[in-house]
Scaffold this motif. Structure first.
Motif, PDB file in Angstrom:
ATOM      1  N   TYR A  97       0.288   7.276  -6.266  1.00 21.60           N
ATOM      2  CA  TYR A  97      -0.946   8.060  -6.452  1.00 21.60           C
ATOM      3  C   TYR A  97      -1.268   8.818  -5.167  1.00 21.60           C
ATOM      4  CZ  TYR A  97      -1.407   4.912 -10.458  1.00 21.60           C
ATOM      5  OH  TYR A  97      -1.188   4.197 -11.609  1.00 21.60           O
ATOM      6  N   PRO A  98      -0.493   9.876  -4.894  1.00 19.21           N
ATOM      7  CA  PRO A  98      -0.677  10.607  -3.640  1.00 19.21           C
ATOM      8  C   PRO A  98      -1.995  11.386  -3.635  1.00 19.21           C
ATOM      9  CG  PRO A  98       0.926  11.727  -5.019  1.00 19.21           C
ATOM     10  CD  PRO A  98       0.547  10.453  -5.740  1.00 19.21           C
ATOM     11  N   GLY A  99      -2.377  11.837  -2.484  1.00 16.18           N
ATOM     12  CA  GLY A  99      -3.634  12.573  -2.356  1.00 16.18           C
ATOM     13  C   GLY A  99      -3.703  13.719  -3.341  1.00 16.18           C
ATOM     14  N   ASP A 152       0.825  -1.219   0.000  1.00 15.17           N
ATOM     15  CA  ASP A 152       0.000   0.000   0.000  1.00 15.17           C
ATOM     16  C   ASP A 152       0.856   1.265   0.000  1.00 15.17           C
ATOM     17  OD1 ASP A 152      -2.515  -1.215  -0.102  1.00 15.17           O
ATOM     18  OD2 ASP A 152      -2.489  -1.608   2.056  1.00 15.17           O
ATOM     19  N   ALA A 153       1.979   1.221   0.719  1.00 22.13           N
ATOM     20  CA  ALA A 153       2.828   2.424   0.805  1.00 22.13           C
ATOM     21  C   ALA A 153       3.329   2.822  -0.583  1.00 22.13           C
ATOM     22  CB  ALA A 153       4.001   2.172   1.749  1.00 22.13           C
ATOM     23  N   LEU A 154       3.636   1.828  -1.389  1.00 26.84           N
ATOM     24  CA  LEU A 154       4.113   2.106  -2.744  1.00 26.84           C
ATOM     25  C   LEU A 154       2.982   2.673  -3.610  1.00 26.84           C
ATOM     26  CD1 LEU A 154       6.611  -0.272  -4.392  1.00 26.84           C
ATOM     27  CD2 LEU A 154       4.872   0.805  -5.797  1.00 26.84           C
ATOM     28  N   CYS A 155       1.780   2.119  -3.434  1.00 25.54           N
ATOM     29  CA  CYS A 155       0.620   2.599  -4.207  1.00 25.54           C
ATOM     30  C   CYS A 155       0.301   4.048  -3.819  1.00 25.54           C
ATOM     31  CB  CYS A 155      -0.601   1.723  -3.955  1.00 25.54           C
ATOM     32  SG  CYS A 155      -0.304  -0.050  -4.107  1.00 25.54           S
ATOM     33  N   GLU A 156       0.403   4.332  -2.511  1.00 23.48           N
ATOM     34  CA  GLU A 156       0.129   5.696  -2.038  1.00 23.48           C
ATOM     35  C   GLU A 156       1.148   6.676  -2.593  1.00 23.48           C
ATOM     36  OE1 GLU A 156       0.001   4.805   2.106  1.00 23.48           O
ATOM     37  OE2 GLU A 156      -2.095   4.143   1.980  1.00 23.48           O
ATOM     38  N   LYS A 157       2.381   6.208  -2.713  1.00 27.97           N
ATOM     39  CA  LYS A 157       3.435   7.057  -3.260  1.00 27.97           C
ATOM     40  C   LYS A 157       3.199   7.309  -4.753  1.00 27.97           C
ATOM     41  CE  LYS A 157       8.372   7.154  -3.326  1.00 27.97           C
ATOM     42  NZ  LYS A 157       9.502   6.247  -3.377  1.00 27.97           N
ATOM     43  N   SER A 161      -8.170  14.080  -7.665  1.00 29.24           N
ATOM     44  CA  SER A 161      -8.777  12.846  -8.161  1.00 29.24           C
ATOM     45  C   SER A 161      -7.747  11.734  -8.190  1.00 29.24           C
ATOM     46  CB  SER A 161      -9.322  13.058  -9.563  1.00 29.24           C
ATOM     47  OG  SER A 161      -8.242  13.245 -10.447  1.00 29.24           O
ATOM     48  N   GLY A 162      -8.273  10.522  -8.172  1.00 25.75           N
ATOM     49  CA  GLY A 162      -7.425   9.374  -8.382  1.00 25.75           C
ATOM     50  C   GLY A 162      -6.378   9.140  -7.325  1.00 25.75           C
ATOM     51  N   SER A 163      -6.641   9.541  -6.084  1.00 22.72           N
ATOM     52  CA  SER A 163      -5.662   9.188  -5.064  1.00 22.72           C
ATOM     53  C   SER A 163      -5.961   7.788  -4.548  1.00 22.72           C
ATOM     54  CB  SER A 163      -5.654  10.210  -3.936  1.00 22.72           C
ATOM     55  OG  SER A 163      -6.912  10.297  -3.357  1.00 22.72           O
ATOM     56  N   TYR A 164      -4.906   7.136  -4.102  1.00 21.48           N
ATOM     57  CA  TYR A 164      -5.008   5.745  -3.687  1.00 21.48           C
ATOM     58  C   TYR A 164      -5.534   5.634  -2.261  1.00 21.48           C
ATOM     59  CZ  TYR A 164      -3.738   0.945  -2.681  1.00 21.48           C
ATOM     60  OH  TYR A 164      -3.776  -0.376  -2.337  1.00 21.48           O
ATOM     61  N   HIS A 165      -6.537   4.785  -2.067  1.00 22.39           N
ATOM     62  CA  HIS A 165      -7.085   4.531  -0.729  1.00 22.39           C
ATOM     63  C   HIS A 165      -6.994   3.045  -0.439  1.00 22.39           C
ATOM     64  CE1 HIS A 165      -8.619   8.586  -0.158  1.00 22.39           C
ATOM     65  NE2 HIS A 165      -9.018   8.547  -1.404  1.00 22.39           N
TER      66      HIS A 165
END
Ligand code: 4AZ
Length: 275
Positions: free
Chosen positions: A203-205, A196-201, A208-212
């Protein structure tokens, strides 16, 4: 911005699937082997729960009118992406489409193998957020039952299949290059569930399209190359023989640092009260 662009282009691309050139082709870096980008052909008998969504009325004769993927989770129940049922994709409300069908048991879309089963009702997750992309799933009820053995089990929360770096496979009839070329036959690509940390990086907040992590998971390869792409949306991501995700969104296809994002099935189960 890139992913906003990708999203914005997806819908027109779906509608103009047969167009020779697409804006994405120039917007993306070279993706030589991008499924399903970076994938390989598979026979649907190896993943009989992978279905194509089609409407000849809306999408003409090309690729049998296929515009999205889906996955059978019950004899007459198919999951797909909510954005596949969006008026901006379909050009009409799903309930107004007379010939919305699920194609099962057919690898080559232009063959007459398998079955075309009418969709009798469509339930779009009311929590779907078309801007932030969360909750991207819909439930289709079929007018007839699928052949037995065409159903896949869903991974519940806490299932080891969701662990980072678990090998997973995504299936679909979508774009195989990121440039608008559709093979018309089912492809699969091997990817890995990413942390998840990589996905958040990736697609940061943002607007639109930020990773949750609660509602999404992301998968791909660190170097890119293997990914889902336009037309694969709604189709299955499978790990350890269980369904863990539905193709949902991402920036481009197969781009390094921009993994594919999937609707997290454990959140679907929770939302539907099936978990
Ligand atoms: C789409 O909108 C789409 N590379 C599906 C998957 C990905 C990007 C876009 C992931 O159909």
């Amino acid at each position: 911005m890139r992913r906003r662009l990708a999203r914005a282009l997806v819908r027109p691309l779906v509608l103009a699937a047969a167009a020779a050139t697409t804006p994405l082709a120039s917007a993306s870096p070279a993706v030589a082997d991008s499924i399903v980008v970076g994938g390989f052909p598979v026979d649907v008998s190896q993943s009989p729960w992978t279905v194509a969504l089609s409407s000849r009325d809306l999408f003409g004769g090309t690729r049998a009118g296929q515009f999205c993927g889906g996955v059978a989770v019950g004899p007459s129940t198919v999951l797909t992406a909510a954005h596949c049922m969006d008026e901006s994709v379909l050009g009409a409300k799903p309930t107004q489409i007379r010939d919305l069908r699920v194609i099962a048991g057919r690898s080559e879309l232009l063959s007459d193998k398998g079955r075309e089963i009418p969709v009798s009702s469509v339930w779009v997750n009311p929590g779907y957020d078309g801007v932030g992309n969360s909750g991207d799933f819909a439930v289709l009820t079929l007018a007839e039952k699928l052949p037995s053995g065409s159903v896949i089990g869903m991974a519940r929360g806490g299932d080891p299949a969701y662990r980072a770096y678990t090998p997973a496979t995504v299936y679909g009839w979508g774009d195989t290059t990121g440039g608008g070329s559709y093979a018309g036959s089912l492809h699969a690509a091997r990817v890995h569930v990413l942390p998840d940390a990589l996905c958040e990086k990736a697609y940061p907040g943002g607007v639109s399209g930020s990773y949750h992590a609660g509602t999404m998971l992301c998968a791909g390869e660190e170097k890119g190359g293997r990914d889902a792409c336009q037309g694969d949306s709604g189709g299955p991501l499978v790990a350890q023989g269980r369904l863990i995700g539905l193709v949902s969104w991402g920036s481009g296809c197969g781009w390094a640092g921009s993994p594919g994002v999937y609707t997290r099935i454990s959140d679907v189960l929770r939302t539907l009260g099936w978990g």
